[in-house]
Write a protein that holds these residues in place. Structure first.
Motif, PDB file in Angstrom:
ATOM      1  N   UNK A   2      13.742   5.430  63.804  1.00  0.00           N
ATOM      2  CA  UNK A   2      13.942   4.524  62.669  1.00  0.00           C
ATOM      3  C   UNK A   2      15.437   4.383  62.403  1.00  0.00           C
ATOM      4  N   UNK A   3      15.992   3.212  62.747  1.00  0.00           N
ATOM      5  CA  UNK A   3      17.427   3.000  62.597  1.00  0.00           C
ATOM      6  C   UNK A   3      17.818   2.518  61.207  1.00  0.00           C
ATOM      7  N   UNK A   4      16.853   2.408  60.281  1.00  0.00           N
ATOM      8  CA  UNK A   4      17.166   1.924  58.933  1.00  0.00           C
ATOM      9  C   UNK A   4      17.364   3.062  57.927  1.00  0.00           C
ATOM     10  N   UNK A   5      17.238   4.293  58.381  1.00  0.00           N
ATOM     11  CA  UNK A   5      17.426   5.432  57.475  1.00  0.00           C
ATOM     12  C   UNK A   5      18.791   6.060  57.738  1.00  0.00           C
ATOM     13  N   UNK A  24      21.625  -1.730  54.919  1.00  0.00           N
ATOM     14  CA  UNK A  24      20.869  -2.050  56.126  1.00  0.00           C
ATOM     15  C   UNK A  24      21.161  -3.500  56.494  1.00  0.00           C
ATOM     16  N   UNK A  25      21.498  -3.739  57.762  1.00  0.00           N
ATOM     17  CA  UNK A  25      21.792  -5.089  58.222  1.00  0.00           C
ATOM     18  C   UNK A  25      21.155  -5.381  59.557  1.00  0.00           C
ATOM     19  N   UNK A  26      21.109  -6.656  59.914  1.00  0.00           N
ATOM     20  CA  UNK A  26      20.653  -7.087  61.236  1.00  0.00           C
ATOM     21  C   UNK A  26      21.790  -7.873  61.883  1.00  0.00           C
ATOM     22  N   UNK A  27      22.109  -7.541  63.118  1.00  0.00           N
ATOM     23  CA  UNK A  27      23.257  -8.132  63.792  1.00  0.00           C
ATOM     24  C   UNK A  27      22.849  -8.635  65.175  1.00  0.00           C
ATOM     25  N   UNK A  28      23.255  -9.859  65.544  1.00  0.00           N
ATOM     26  CA  UNK A  28      22.907 -10.394  66.868  1.00  0.00           C
ATOM     27  C   UNK A  28      23.333  -9.485  68.018  1.00  0.00           C
ATOM     28  N   UNK A  29      24.478  -8.801  67.860  1.00  0.00           N
ATOM     29  CA  UNK A  29      24.939  -7.923  68.940  1.00  0.00           C
ATOM     30  C   UNK A  29      24.044  -6.695  69.104  1.00  0.00           C
ATOM     31  N   UNK A  34      16.937  -4.312  62.513  1.00  0.00           N
ATOM     32  CA  UNK A  34      17.514  -3.736  61.288  1.00  0.00           C
ATOM     33  C   UNK A  34      18.047  -2.330  61.558  1.00  0.00           C
ATOM     34  N   UNK A  35      19.225  -2.057  61.031  1.00  0.00           N
ATOM     35  CA  UNK A  35      19.809  -0.729  61.215  1.00  0.00           C
ATOM     36  C   UNK A  35      20.727  -0.402  60.047  1.00  0.00           C
ATOM     37  N   UNK A  36      20.842   0.888  59.790  1.00  0.00           N
ATOM     38  CA  UNK A  36      21.688   1.374  58.708  1.00  0.00           C
ATOM     39  C   UNK A  36      23.160   1.300  59.091  1.00  0.00           C
ATOM     40  N   UNK A  37      23.970   0.746  58.200  1.00  0.00           N
ATOM     41  CA  UNK A  37      25.420   0.813  58.344  1.00  0.00           C
ATOM     42  C   UNK A  37      25.895   1.999  57.510  1.00  0.00           C
ATOM     43  N   UNK A  38      26.570   2.919  58.155  1.00  0.00           N
ATOM     44  CA  UNK A  38      27.050   4.130  57.491  1.00  0.00           C
ATOM     45  C   UNK A  38      28.568   4.099  57.393  1.00  0.00           C
ATOM     46  N   UNK A  39      29.113   5.024  56.626  1.00  0.00           N
ATOM     47  CA  UNK A  39      30.562   5.093  56.445  1.00  0.00           C
ATOM     48  C   UNK A  39      31.047   6.503  56.705  1.00  0.00           C
ATOM     49  N   UNK A  40      32.129   6.601  57.480  1.00  0.00           N
ATOM     50  CA  UNK A  40      32.845   7.864  57.581  1.00  0.00           C
ATOM     51  C   UNK A  40      34.137   7.682  56.787  1.00  0.00           C
ATOM     52  N   UNK A  41      34.471   8.711  56.006  1.00  0.00           N
ATOM     53  CA  UNK A  41      35.596   8.593  55.084  1.00  0.00           C
ATOM     54  C   UNK A  41      36.531   9.781  55.206  1.00  0.00           C
TER      55      UNK A  41
END
Length: 209
Positions: A2-5, A24-29, A34-41
């Motif tokens: 599950x790529x949305x978590x 969560x976004x969907x991208x043509x590439x 649908x997949x989770x966009x995460x952040x490293x800070x």
């Protein structure tokens, strides 16, 4: 899988001090899955003198502020291939010569693929956050203009929320009035206004938190 978590990172890179889910976004590439966009800070303290990044005057002209670097990313499978080499290249009439063949492929964990960038500073004496830049790479934006791009809005809102939670004493946020990612100043300022920002200085927009 599950790529949305949100999946907390598993690495030993001490440079990144925090990690967080964004949206969560969907991208043509990525085949529009649908997949989770995460952040490293990365958060660190530094000394400052004078104006806040030269766009907003500070009441406290000297002190310590927090610098924040944020990189949005998506997780990709880390694929390893085993290739066997031929003793001599094989020649074909309808395609290029072959020097070897793939014997096996294996997925060994996940890697973080960066898809944008953001930077900010927090000045505790002035209770001010300066969001210097925040953007997604062109290949993952989903609108012809910034005001139409849903994911740019989600990225900004998510980063603002993280900053406000990380620095709960902050009362206002400011950002430059223009950015070269926009086609024009008018487009960028329309984007800022859609997020609730208004002019607060000659070269800055801002809002209360």
């Amino acid at each position: 899988m599950n790529r949305t978590v949100y999946i907390p990172p598993q690495h030993n890179d001490d440079f990144w001090t925090h990690d967080a889910p964004l949206f969560v976004g969907t991208f043509p590439s990525y085949r529009n899955d649908p997949r989770m966009v995460q952040a490293r800070l990365h958060v660190t303290n530094e000394q400052y003198f004078g104006a806040a990044s030269e766009i907003v005057l500070l009441k406290t002209r000297k002190g310590t502020c927090a610098y924040i670097m944020m990189q949005p990313y998506v997780l990709e499978p880390e694929v390893f291939m085993t290739v066997g080499m031929y003793p001599k290249p094989k020649h074909y009439a309808d395609r290029d010569d072959a020097v070897g063949e793939v014997l096996s492929t294996q997925v060994k964990g996940m890697r973080q693929q960066q898809i944008g960038n953001a930077q900010a500073w927090y000045y505790p004496q002035d209770k001010l956050i300066v969001l210097w830049e925040c953007f997604l790479d062109a290949r993952v934006r989903n609108g012809t203009s910034l005001t139409e791009d849903l994911y740019m809005q989600k990225l900004w809102s998510s980063f603002e929320h993280w900053l406000a939670k990380q620095f709960p004493e902050a009362t206002r946020i400011a950002t430059p009035f223009n950015d070269p990612i926009a086609k024009s100043i008018d487009e960028y300022q329309a984007f800022l206004r859609s997020l609730g920002y208004e002019p607060v200085a000659k070269a800055a927009f801002g809002k209360a938190i």
